[in-house]
Design a protein around this motif. Structure first.
Motif, PDB file in Angstrom:
ATOM      1  N   SER A  97      -8.739 -38.055  -7.055  1.00 42.39           N
ATOM      2  CA  SER A  97      -9.020 -38.108  -5.613  1.00 42.39           C
ATOM      3  C   SER A  97      -9.588 -36.774  -5.151  1.00 42.39           C
ATOM      4  CB  SER A  97      -7.770 -38.470  -4.818  1.00 42.39           C
ATOM      5  OG  SER A  97      -6.816 -37.437  -4.894  1.00 42.39           O
ATOM      6  N   GLY A  98      -9.221 -35.688  -5.793  1.00 41.43           N
ATOM      7  CA  GLY A  98      -9.776 -34.384  -5.468  1.00 41.43           C
ATOM      8  C   GLY A  98     -11.244 -34.272  -5.846  1.00 41.43           C
ATOM      9  N   GLN A  99     -11.699 -35.128  -6.759  1.00 41.45           N
ATOM     10  CA  GLN A  99     -13.094 -35.095  -7.189  1.00 41.45           C
ATOM     11  C   GLN A  99     -13.997 -35.921  -6.289  1.00 41.45           C
ATOM     12  OE1 GLN A  99     -13.193 -36.253 -11.297  1.00 41.45           O
ATOM     13  NE2 GLN A  99     -11.868 -34.599 -11.941  1.00 41.45           N
ATOM     14  N   ASN A 100     -13.440 -36.798  -5.478  1.00 40.11           N
ATOM     15  CA  ASN A 100     -14.258 -37.656  -4.630  1.00 40.11           C
ATOM     16  C   ASN A 100     -14.998 -36.875  -3.562  1.00 40.11           C
ATOM     17  OD1 ASN A 100     -13.661 -39.977  -6.025  1.00 40.11           O
ATOM     18  ND2 ASN A 100     -11.947 -40.524  -4.713  1.00 40.11           N
ATOM     19  N   ALA A 101     -14.367 -35.875  -2.970  1.00 42.21           N
ATOM     20  CA  ALA A 101     -15.009 -35.107  -1.904  1.00 42.21           C
ATOM     21  C   ALA A 101     -16.243 -34.358  -2.426  1.00 42.21           C
ATOM     22  CB  ALA A 101     -14.010 -34.157  -1.259  1.00 42.21           C
ATOM     23  N   PRO A 102     -16.139 -33.609  -3.537  1.00 40.98           N
ATOM     24  CA  PRO A 102     -17.353 -32.947  -4.038  1.00 40.98           C
ATOM     25  C   PRO A 102     -18.441 -33.939  -4.428  1.00 40.98           C
ATOM     26  CG  PRO A 102     -15.407 -31.999  -5.055  1.00 40.98           C
ATOM     27  CD  PRO A 102     -14.963 -33.198  -4.280  1.00 40.98           C
ATOM     28  N   LEU A 103     -18.049 -35.076  -4.979  1.00 43.78           N
ATOM     29  CA  LEU A 103     -19.026 -36.092  -5.354  1.00 43.78           C
ATOM     30  C   LEU A 103     -19.738 -36.629  -4.123  1.00 43.78           C
ATOM     31  CD1 LEU A 103     -20.296 -37.795  -7.581  1.00 43.78           C
ATOM     32  CD2 LEU A 103     -18.390 -39.384  -7.352  1.00 43.78           C
ATOM     33  N   ALA A 104     -19.003 -36.899  -3.067  1.00 46.66           N
ATOM     34  CA  ALA A 104     -19.607 -37.378  -1.822  1.00 46.66           C
ATOM     35  C   ALA A 104     -20.556 -36.332  -1.248  1.00 46.66           C
ATOM     36  CB  ALA A 104     -18.516 -37.724  -0.815  1.00 46.66           C
ATOM     37  N   GLU A 105     -20.174 -35.062  -1.302  1.00 46.18           N
ATOM     38  CA  GLU A 105     -21.036 -33.984  -0.801  1.00 46.18           C
ATOM     39  C   GLU A 105     -22.331 -33.906  -1.606  1.00 46.18           C
ATOM     40  OE1 GLU A 105     -18.859 -30.310  -0.694  1.00 46.18           O
ATOM     41  OE2 GLU A 105     -17.244 -31.223   0.488  1.00 46.18           O
ATOM     42  N   LEU A 106     -22.228 -34.052  -2.931  1.00 48.72           N
ATOM     43  CA  LEU A 106     -23.424 -34.040  -3.769  1.00 48.72           C
ATOM     44  C   LEU A 106     -24.347 -35.207  -3.425  1.00 48.72           C
ATOM     45  CD1 LEU A 106     -21.955 -33.060  -7.249  1.00 48.72           C
ATOM     46  CD2 LEU A 106     -23.516 -31.705  -5.855  1.00 48.72           C
ATOM     47  N   ARG A 107     -23.772 -36.371  -3.218  1.00 48.85           N
ATOM     48  CA  ARG A 107     -24.579 -37.546  -2.873  1.00 48.85           C
ATOM     49  C   ARG A 107     -25.259 -37.359  -1.524  1.00 48.85           C
ATOM     50  NH1 ARG A 107     -20.352 -42.001  -5.121  1.00 48.85           N
ATOM     51  NH2 ARG A 107     -21.070 -41.966  -7.276  1.00 48.85           N
ATOM     52  N   GLU A 108     -24.539 -36.808  -0.551  1.00 46.04           N
ATOM     53  CA  GLU A 108     -25.114 -36.553   0.767  1.00 46.04           C
ATOM     54  C   GLU A 108     -26.254 -35.546   0.665  1.00 46.04           C
ATOM     55  OE1 GLU A 108     -22.051 -35.408   3.515  1.00 46.04           O
ATOM     56  OE2 GLU A 108     -20.940 -37.274   3.183  1.00 46.04           O
TER      57      GLU A 108
END
Length: 114
Positions: A97-108
């Motif tokens: 779950s801690g990896q979801n935020a950086p992944l979302a930021e990269l996608r954005e």
């Protein structure tokens, strides 16, 4: 000569280091199961399954008994063996779950760069 606690823990985690052993422990969390039921759930060759409970049995987290005509494996040591898969799931959930935020930021950032 006794084994240092950190070495004993390392050996314990090495013993758990096979996906099939982890799956067996997950299935045994609700109580003992005959080998035939484990085979039906896991869908592996009987020879592959028969090798896997040996290490956990030697470590004392799985107990086996012959209940004619079947061999039944079950958790040993009370709730501790049943808690292992639950604890691993909680830890992995927190890690992932801690990896979801950086992944979302990269996608954005990727979408914004287009």
């Amino acid at each position: 000569m006794s084994v240092p606690p950190c070495q004993a823990k390392a050996e314990f985690f090495r013993m758990l280091g096979h996906p099939l052993r982890i799956r067996v422990l997950e299935l045994l969390r609700d109580g003992p199961m005959p080998v035939r039921d484990l085979l039906a759930e896991i869908e592996v060759e009987p020879s592959a399954l028969s090798r896997q409970p040996t290490a956990p049995r030697r470590s004392g987290i799985v107990a086996s008994a012959r209940e004619a005509p079947a061999v039944v494996h079950g958790p040993a040591g009370g709730d501790a063996a049943a808690d292992l898969p639950r604890a691993a799931r909680r830890i992995l959930t927190e890690m992932l779950s801690g990896q979801n935020a950086p992944l979302a930021e990269l996608r954005e950032a990727e979408v914004a760069a287009r």
